[in-house]
Scaffold this active site. Structure first.
Site, PDB file in Angstrom:
ATOM      1  N   ARG A   7      54.859   7.359  33.421  1.00  0.00           N
ATOM      2  CA  ARG A   7      54.890   6.147  34.260  1.00  0.00           C
ATOM      3  C   ARG A   7      53.489   5.808  34.770  1.00  0.00           C
ATOM      4  NH1 ARG A   7      56.546   7.744  40.377  1.00  0.00           N
ATOM      5  NH2 ARG A   7      56.120   9.967  40.241  1.00  0.00           N
ATOM      6  N   SER A  34      56.765   3.246  42.420  1.00  0.00           N
ATOM      7  CA  SER A  34      57.331   4.356  41.644  1.00  0.00           C
ATOM      8  C   SER A  34      57.209   4.116  40.143  1.00  0.00           C
ATOM      9  CB  SER A  34      58.812   4.546  41.996  1.00  0.00           C
ATOM     10  OG  SER A  34      58.939   4.878  43.360  1.00  0.00           O
ATOM     11  N   GLU A  55      68.492  -6.183  40.032  1.00  0.00           N
ATOM     12  CA  GLU A  55      68.130  -5.903  38.634  1.00  0.00           C
ATOM     13  C   GLU A  55      68.637  -6.976  37.674  1.00  0.00           C
ATOM     14  OE1 GLU A  55      69.544  -3.744  40.720  1.00  0.00           O
ATOM     15  OE2 GLU A  55      67.842  -2.435  41.112  1.00  0.00           O
ATOM     16  N   PHE A  80      69.026   2.074  36.403  1.00  0.00           N
ATOM     17  CA  PHE A  80      69.367   0.722  36.849  1.00  0.00           C
ATOM     18  C   PHE A  80      69.095  -0.304  35.744  1.00  0.00           C
ATOM     19  CE2 PHE A  80      67.767   2.813  40.893  1.00  0.00           C
ATOM     20  CZ  PHE A  80      69.013   3.290  41.232  1.00  0.00           C
ATOM     21  N   HIS A 106      61.564   6.944  35.220  1.00  0.00           N
ATOM     22  CA  HIS A 106      62.533   7.886  35.792  1.00  0.00           C
ATOM     23  C   HIS A 106      63.718   8.123  34.862  1.00  0.00           C
ATOM     24  CE1 HIS A 106      59.942   6.894  39.102  1.00  0.00           C
ATOM     25  NE2 HIS A 106      60.520   7.750  39.913  1.00  0.00           N
ATOM     26  N   ASP A 114      66.340  13.459  43.558  1.00  0.00           N
ATOM     27  CA  ASP A 114      67.201  12.298  43.848  1.00  0.00           C
ATOM     28  C   ASP A 114      68.613  12.491  43.306  1.00  0.00           C
ATOM     29  OD1 ASP A 114      65.484  10.872  45.378  1.00  0.00           O
ATOM     30  OD2 ASP A 114      64.935   9.403  43.823  1.00  0.00           O
ATOM     31  N   ARG A 164      59.167  10.349  35.268  1.00  0.00           N
ATOM     32  CA  ARG A 164      58.556  10.491  36.577  1.00  0.00           C
ATOM     33  C   ARG A 164      57.578  11.664  36.613  1.00  0.00           C
ATOM     34  NH1 ARG A 164      60.192  13.969  40.951  1.00  0.00           N
ATOM     35  NH2 ARG A 164      59.123  13.317  42.841  1.00  0.00           N
TER      36      ARG A 164
END
Lengths: 313, 276
Positions: A7, A34, A55, A80, A106, A114, A164
């Site tokens: 990322r 992020s 989204e 998402f 991610h 998470d 991530r």
């Protein structure tokens, strides 16, 4: 060993790309710090659109920008992007083959603490079954950088799956990434490992250890899941044993894609290293990769099992 | 732009209604009710308001029309054919295998179709993207998004409504075909929508309600929408589902049902009688 998250490489590459091509615009859904699109947002505030926690709107707006000649990169977490906005991607982007680049960060268990709600383990499957979609899972920072540029050059929708966690650097600048072209990282004739994403490094480690046990193992970085490099899959199969490795469900992802080719063209004993039809959980990334069987040791074991009892295990 | 008088627009509207009935009748399936309710809105846009060049469908400065309620495809196709984007003979291929006139519009198959729609609720966000692109490119084209009222039940519409006002997209106009009916019956019984105008206003839009079959009101509202600055504008157009064909009017059964041959004849005869 130098480690960089894909990322992070994505965020840096977007800025380079933005300077080269004024058509590039970036959209995010309140995760720019992020997904690392924040670098682009700072450099090109007028070409960056934060759509808020929305989204569906993110993907729809990207479609509209693409219809007017822009090259939108739409970013959010993989869970998402692929889940919350699936219909927008299927009907709104892929069906009309719009030039939208979905850069989803991610991906996989390495999201860590998470937990399962944020760990996309089925996104490759969901994106791969959509016609017109190209699916890329880069293995490291340099491959990510090149994949961002390749995605921008490619006409049509692309799903770029990023991570991530900082991952080991595998490639130097001399490497040339091409969409649809696998890269052979290590030659071998006793077995083959086909991997993507952070599992490529694990595959290399497994191959080294197998070498010391007397097995020469071919290692393939299958960074493009779709279109799949059929030739590379067949080449791997000619070793007589294929292990796939992905930070993703074994249902529908890289392993399935490889199996689809081999079942029809060159049936070959296979094993799939990946998440076994279960959700993840909270934990440190390394703990999770260990618990869910996604390390070099699991790959090694899969190769040995295939070699010792290739059929009827 | 083109100075069509109201009488000419009314004649064009009747022509579009005839096409709609004939196309859906021939296809044996389709959505007459919501196609007929929006005829005057689409006629006003295509034959009076929008800047278009049918010979150059990808002209960068053209105005864009998004049929978010994609099931009204027959209406869009009829308008595009009448405007000259493709031969009128194509209309009778609606929904047939190999036809560019898909059951719901596809922008890659047919010149003049801007966006592939059909899955409800998506058009407004796509309009936002086009409006942002116009701003980036310093072009003055406008974007018109036609939404169904049942479609407003999709959450994505309100994500997009929020974004349109956040970005101050005054080059975007949403028009709601407010016919008060959806597949399962009255919108207020299935999932109540009122107050529609206030909902848009609460999301930061300018909004007004008009009679969606009255050309002077439609043209005035579209002109008003063009003058709104710094915000998007929503026109809530009160309409009659199935408008123009007495046995289809205000009957939800005609949402997605094709008229039989004798019903086609009756409908066409009624439309003929409406010729002044």
């Amino acid at each position: 060993m130098q480690k960089i998250a894909t990322r992070e490489a994505y965020g840096r590459a977007l800025v380079q790309l933005g300077h080269q091509d004024p058509r590039v615009v970036v959209l995010d859904a309140d995760l720019s710090r992020s997904t690392m699109t924040v670098y682009f947002a700072r450099e090109f505030p007028h070409r960056f659109f934060n759509m808020g926690v929305a989204e569906q709107s993110l993907m729809g707006t990207a479609a509209g920008l693409a219809l007017c000649g822009k090259i939108p990169f739409a970013s959010t977490f993989a869970v998402f992007a692929s889940g919350r906005a699936y219909d927008q991607i299927r009907n709104g982007i892929a069906y009309p083959a719009l030039n939208v680049k979905i850069a989803a960060t991610h991906g996989g268990l390495s999201v860590g603490e998470d937990g399962a709600s944020h760990q996309a383990l089925e996104d490759i499957t969901l994106m791969r079954v959509i016609p017109n979609m190209t699916v890329i899972v880069p293995a490291d920072a340099e491959e990510t950088r090149q994949a961002v540029f390749a995605a921008a050059r490619h006409e049509g929708p692309v799903y770029l799956r990023l991570g991530r966690l900082p991952v080991p650097v595998i490639y130097e600048e001399e490497y040339v990434f091409q969409i649809g072209r696998a890269h052979i990282l290590r030659e071998g004739e006793d077995a083959a490992i086909i991997a993507c994403g952070l599992m490529v490094h694990e595959a290399l480690r497994a191959a080294e250890e197998l070498d010391s046990l007397g097995f020469k193992v071919l290692v393939v970085n299958m960074s493009t899941i779709k279109p799949l490099d059929r030739e590379a899959v067949l080449r791997a199969a000619r070793t007589g044993a294929v292990v796939t490795a992905e930070e993703h469900s074994v249902i529908g992802g890289l392993g399935s894609a490889v199996a689809e080719v081999l079942a029809q063209e060159l049936p070959t004993p296979m094993a799939m290293v990946g998440v076994k039809d279960t959700f993840g959980e909270s934990g440190k990334p390394q703990e999770l990769l260990e618990k869910y069987g996604l390390t070099h040791r699991h790959i090694l074991q899969a190769v040995l099992t295939l070699k010792r009892a290739p059929l009827g295990r | 732009m083109v100075g069509n008088s109201i009488r000419e627009l009314e004649a064009k509207a009747r022509q579009l209604r005839r096409h709609i009935i004939q196309m859906i009748g021939k296809a044996g399936s389709g959505h007459p009710g919501g196609s007929l309710s929006a005829v005057e809105i689409v006629t006003a846009l295509y034959f009076r308001v929008m800047r278009l060049d049918p010979k150059n469908p990808h002209w960068p400065d053209r105005d864009r029309f998004i049929l978010s309620k994609g099931h009204a495809a027959p209406l869009l196709y009829a308008a595009l054919a009448e405007k000259g984007f493709f031969p009128k003979e194509w209309l009778l291929t609606l929904r047939q295998l190999g036809s560019p006139l898909q059951g719901h519009p596809h922008c890659r198959y047919l010149p003049g179709v801007e966006v592939s729609t059909g899955s409800l609720g998506q058009g407004l966000a796509v309009g936002n993207g086009m409006a942002l692109a116009a701003r980036l490119d310093k072009r003055d084209y406008r974007i018109y998004v036609l939404l169904g009222d049942g479609e407003l039940q999709e959450g994505m519409v309100w994500e997009a409504a929020m974004a349109a006002s956040h970005y101050g997209l005054d080059n975007l106009t949403a028009i709601v075909d407010r016919n008060f009916l959806q597949i399962d019956g009255s919108t207020e019984q299935v999932m109540s929508l009122e107050p529609v105008e206030d909902k848009f206003r609460a999301f930061g839009w300018e909004a007004r309600t008009i009679d969606g079959h009255d050309f002077p009101q439609i043209l005035e509202a579209l002109d008003w929408a063009r003058r709104v600055k710094g915000k998007p504008a929503a026109i809530v157009a009160h309409t009659i589902k199935g408008k123009g064909v007495s046995f289809m009017e205000n009957n939800p059964d005609w949402h997605g049902k094709a008229p039989k041959p004798e019903e086609v004849e009756r409908a066409l005869a009624e439309l003929q009688d409406q010729e002044g």
